[in-house]
Design a protein around this motif. Structure first.
Motif, PDB file in Angstrom:
ATOM      1  N   PRO A 242     -36.337 -28.564  14.973  1.00 27.91           N
ATOM      2  CA  PRO A 242     -35.769 -28.090  13.509  1.00 27.91           C
ATOM      3  C   PRO A 242     -36.728 -27.470  12.849  1.00 27.91           C
ATOM      4  N   PRO A 243     -36.175 -26.853  11.740  1.00 20.98           N
ATOM      5  CA  PRO A 243     -37.109 -26.069  11.012  1.00 20.98           C
ATOM      6  C   PRO A 243     -37.919 -27.234  10.113  1.00 20.98           C
ATOM      7  N   ILE A 244     -39.280 -26.558   9.636  1.00 22.60           N
ATOM      8  CA  ILE A 244     -39.914 -27.354   8.648  1.00 22.60           C
ATOM      9  C   ILE A 244     -39.612 -27.230   7.496  1.00 22.60           C
ATOM     10  N   ASP A 245     -39.711 -28.254   6.737  1.00 16.78           N
ATOM     11  CA  ASP A 245     -39.101 -27.975   5.042  1.00 16.78           C
ATOM     12  C   ASP A 245     -40.663 -27.773   4.341  1.00 16.78           C
ATOM     13  N   THR A 246     -40.582 -26.821   3.567  1.00 20.63           N
ATOM     14  CA  THR A 246     -41.676 -26.609   2.543  1.00 20.63           C
ATOM     15  C   THR A 246     -41.063 -26.540   1.295  1.00 20.63           C
ATOM     16  N   PHE A 247     -41.853 -26.582   0.252  1.00 18.10           N
ATOM     17  CA  PHE A 247     -41.508 -26.789  -1.122  1.00 18.10           C
ATOM     18  C   PHE A 247     -42.061 -25.536  -2.047  1.00 18.10           C
ATOM     19  N   VAL A 248     -41.261 -24.703  -2.926  1.00 18.59           N
ATOM     20  CA  VAL A 248     -42.063 -23.670  -3.738  1.00 18.59           C
ATOM     21  C   VAL A 248     -41.336 -24.182  -5.108  1.00 18.59           C
ATOM     22  N   ASN A 249     -42.183 -23.758  -6.124  1.00 23.40           N
ATOM     23  CA  ASN A 249     -41.795 -24.305  -7.241  1.00 23.40           C
ATOM     24  C   ASN A 249     -40.834 -23.190  -7.979  1.00 23.40           C
TER      25      ASN A 249
ATOM     26  N   VAL B 194     -37.735 -25.116   1.064  1.00 25.73           N
ATOM     27  CA  VAL B 194     -37.396 -23.706   1.576  1.00 25.73           C
ATOM     28  C   VAL B 194     -37.586 -24.175   3.244  1.00 25.73           C
ATOM     29  N   PRO B 195     -36.608 -24.173   4.204  1.00 24.00           N
ATOM     30  CA  PRO B 195     -36.908 -24.293   5.495  1.00 24.00           C
ATOM     31  C   PRO B 195     -37.767 -23.176   6.259  1.00 24.00           C
ATOM     32  N   ILE B 196     -38.640 -23.512   7.015  1.00 22.18           N
ATOM     33  CA  ILE B 196     -39.221 -22.452   7.759  1.00 22.18           C
ATOM     34  C   ILE B 196     -38.896 -22.534   9.250  1.00 22.18           C
ATOM     35  N   ALA B 197     -38.438 -21.685   9.780  1.00 26.96           N
ATOM     36  CA  ALA B 197     -38.035 -21.657  11.514  1.00 26.96           C
ATOM     37  C   ALA B 197     -39.356 -21.759  12.082  1.00 26.96           C
TER      38      ALA B 197
END
Length: 201
Positions: free
Chosen positions: A152-159, A143-146
């Motif tokens: 560039p957006p920061i990528d985070t991960f959710v299950n 899930v990219p966060i602006a």
């Protein structure tokens, strides 16, 4: 009077015989074993290599290409076990899946095969059955966060969990069958293909 005595004797005979018949049937079933294979199929990334696919699944892959337009179907994972008549099987393992040329996502799979045995198919022929089936895939989703700046957006991960639960499955023996399809939020489509056959002890 004689008729009543005869009736009573017949009743006693069948009461004594039924437990033995049931015990013999249970003993015969206890000797039965079933080999169960579950394949997890998906469209693999374009990497120049041809996806590996067992010859037994060529018919299933052809059906997937025609119905879903997936041309690079390959095996993501395979689960194999031997179960006694009426037995169950539970399994947990690491799962790696990914397409679109991305690195595979590492998640987890949970499987349950419930009470396997024999039954009659709709056409009256003998078939194999599974009273219940459950498959759960837990996968990380990017899930990219602006950001407030121009970077560039920061990528985070959710299950994310995708699963199927089926009360009853009936198979022709040794015939790979698509039992379910699962869709992830990353546009992956997972195909669950199962096959069962009798084996000897």
């Amino acid at each position: 009077m004689f008729s009543r005595k005869l009736t009573a004797l017949l009743v006693l005979f069948f009461m004594a015989a039924f437990p033995a018949i049931a015990q013999n049937a249970a003993s015969a079933n206890s000797d039965k074993l079933y080999e169960v294979e579950l394949y997890l199929l998906a469209e693999l990334p374009e990497d120049g290599k041809r996806p590996e696919l067992p010859s037994a699944l060529s018919g299933v892959a052809s059906s997937i290409r025609q119905k879903y337009g997936k041309n690079r179907i390959g095996v993501v994972d395979r689960y194999f076990t031997v179960i006694a008549h009426g037995g169950t099987y539970d399994h947990r393992s690491i799962l790696r899946i990914g397409n679109h040329g991305s690195s595979p996502r590492r998640g987890f799979a949970e499987i349950r095969f419930g009470s396997v045995g024999e039954t009659a198919a709709a056409d009256g022929r003998g078939a194999l059955a599974m009273r219940s089936f459950r498959f759960v895939a837990r996968l990380p989703v990017r899930v990219p966060i602006a950001r407030s700046d121009d970077k560039p957006p920061i990528d985070t991960f959710v299950n994310e969990s995708v699963y199927t639960s089926i009360d009853r499955l009936v198979f022709a023996e040794n015939t790979p069958t698509i039992v379910s399809t699962l869709n992830t939020s990353d546009s992956d489509t997972l195909f669950l293909v199962m096959s069962m056959r009798r084996i000897s002890k």
